[in-house]
Design an enzyme around this catalytic site. Structure first.
Site, PDB file in Angstrom:
ATOM      1  N   THR A  22     -11.295  91.934 -19.773  1.00  0.00           N
ATOM      2  CA  THR A  22     -10.210  90.997 -20.023  1.00  0.00           C
ATOM      3  C   THR A  22      -9.652  90.538 -18.683  1.00  0.00           C
ATOM      4  O   THR A  22      -9.399  91.346 -17.796  1.00  0.00           O
ATOM      5  CB  THR A  22      -9.156  91.574 -20.996  1.00  0.00           C
ATOM      6  OG1 THR A  22      -8.380  90.493 -21.504  1.00  0.00           O
ATOM      7  CG2 THR A  22      -8.249  92.612 -20.353  1.00  0.00           C
ATOM      8  N   CYS A  28       1.142  90.614 -19.918  1.00  0.00           N
ATOM      9  CA  CYS A  28       0.407  91.237 -21.023  1.00  0.00           C
ATOM     10  C   CYS A  28      -0.115  92.603 -20.580  1.00  0.00           C
ATOM     11  O   CYS A  28      -0.255  92.868 -19.395  1.00  0.00           O
ATOM     12  CB  CYS A  28      -0.778  90.374 -21.450  1.00  0.00           C
ATOM     13  SG  CYS A  28      -0.335  88.773 -22.148  1.00  0.00           S
ATOM     14  N   HIS A  45      -5.852  92.952 -25.540  1.00  0.00           N
ATOM     15  CA  HIS A  45      -5.041  92.235 -24.552  1.00  0.00           C
ATOM     16  C   HIS A  45      -3.759  91.819 -25.284  1.00  0.00           C
ATOM     17  O   HIS A  45      -3.707  90.765 -25.902  1.00  0.00           O
ATOM     18  CB  HIS A  45      -5.836  91.016 -24.060  1.00  0.00           C
ATOM     19  CG  HIS A  45      -5.179  90.207 -22.971  1.00  0.00           C
ATOM     20  ND1 HIS A  45      -5.887  89.698 -21.899  1.00  0.00           N
ATOM     21  CD2 HIS A  45      -3.904  89.787 -22.774  1.00  0.00           C
ATOM     22  CE1 HIS A  45      -5.070  89.011 -21.097  1.00  0.00           C
ATOM     23  NE2 HIS A  45      -3.860  89.040 -21.622  1.00  0.00           N
TER      24      HIS A  45
END
Lengths: 160, 214
Positions: A22, A28, A45
């Site tokens: 990711t 995040c 994520h």
């Protein structure tokens, strides 16, 4: 080797020599959960700490609570044992500092807090973390041995 | 209007999208004028684009989630809160900064000039944002108050996800109002300007523009 991309507000699972990636985690948080004996793992994520009470939720992968619930379900369906699960997390940065920063801005810290609380509730041991601070991160999660490579723009790569 | 009433961006009509484009056009036009006055050279501006994108796609808006960019983020408070992001790819940010400071720069260097470079970029963000918001304020009668700008030199994905976070609170789609600035000098500098209202603010802005309910 199979590279599997996980986008923002998304999650995916893999096994054996799969690598879950990711990119560009800011506020995040990337959550890797795996069973190293079975070589099964998943990566989420997550964008926000929890589903707002007054809204219907049509994307469970966006929120820490529903994303982790779904991630666990998926890795268990693949054959991971819930007693052997461990986790590694990264992200939750505060990318911008404002002079008049309100609590609303510190979403990264709230995401980290939510993810840690849920891991505790699910009795999943947190093995390693690289969280907070003020920079973006990319996470590469090697399912076969649970290794997580953290890449940033300025610093050296780090292995969790 | 109920307090939490918001506009679902996927249900915006063509008329509403056109109204947003028109505001962006005038706002960015004024910002471009201010921009060219500071740089003392002509700045061209693209016709603004208004798009609805899935949140998943937002981090890839500027050349991939991992590409290095300079992002100048301004929080907007007042009647219609939101954010404004002015983003430049690394080379463009360096070029812009060198024009402003009249010297060549490397954004990755850790020397003492970095503070000066950063303030010059923030100041540009400030000026563009203020001219844009003034226009929007005049057209809608809404009071819009910009914060001091914040600057990050980092992965595009990490910067974009923070800028568009509030839209993610409500739905799975983001409204992208983007204008590109381009200077007409030899090397060229490209900057991306994003106006990001919260879903509640979007409802207010559309109502004030006379296209609230179609």
């Amino acid at each position: 080797m199979n590279k599997i991309r996980v986008k923002m507000a998304d999650l995916n699972v893999g096994q054996n020599d799969d690598v879950l990636i990711t990119s560009g985690l800011g506020s995040c948080v990337g959550v890797a959960i795996y069973d190293s004996k079975a070589q099964i793992g998943g990566l989420a994520h997550v964008m926000l700490p929890e589903v707002p009470s007054n809204r219907e939720n049509n994307n469970p992968a966006k929120y820490a609570d529903t994303a982790m619930e779904l991630l666990l379900k998926k890795i268990k369906n693949k054959g991971a044992s819930s007693r052997k699960l461990v986790a590694k997390i990264a992200g939750g940065a505060q990318m911008f500092s404002f002079d008049n920063s309100s609590s609303k801005m510190k979403i990264g810290a709230r995401n980290i807090e939510a993810v840690k609380r849920i891991l505790k509730e699910k009795q999943i041991r947190l093995l390693a973390e690289d969280v907070g601070k003020d920079y973006g991160r990319t996470m590469e999660f090697y399912v076969e041995d649970g290794r997580v490579l953290i890449k940033t723009v300025k610093g050296k790569d780090q292995v969790l | 209007m109920k307090k939490d009433e918001h506009t679902d961006v996927t249900e915006l009509s063509d008329l509403q999208l056109d109204a947003l484009k028109e505001v962006a056009n005038i706002g960015a036009g004024n910002a471009a004028t201010a921009f060219s006055q500071i740089l003392d050279q002509k700045i061209d501006m693209s016709v603004p684009e208004v798009n609805i994108l899935h949140l998943n796609e937002v981090p890839d808006l500027l050349g991939g989630a991992e590409s290095l960019i300079a992002g100048i983020l301004v929080e907007v408070a007042g009647d219609a809160p939101g954010k404004i992001l002015f983003a430049l790819e690394k080379e463009d940010a360096e070029r812009l900064s060198s024009i402003l400071l009249n010297e060549s720069l490397d954004l990755e260097s850790e020397d003492s000039n970095i503070e000066i470079q950063n303030s010059s970029l923030k100041e540009i963000g400030n000026i563009l944002t203020n001219s844009y918001l003034n226009t929007l304020s005049q057209m809608t009668g809404l009071s819009l108050l910009p914060s001091v700008p914040g600057l990050a030199l980092d992965m595009a994905g990490a910067i974009l996800e923070v800028a568009f976070l509030q839209q993610g609170h409500i739905g799975d789609y983001a409204l992208i109002v983007e204008t590109n600035f381009l200077d007409t000098g030899d090397e060229g500098i490209k900057g991306h300007f994003f106006f990001i209202p919260t879903p509640e603010s979007l409802t207010k802005i559309l109502a004030q523009l006379g296209v609230g309910r179609i």
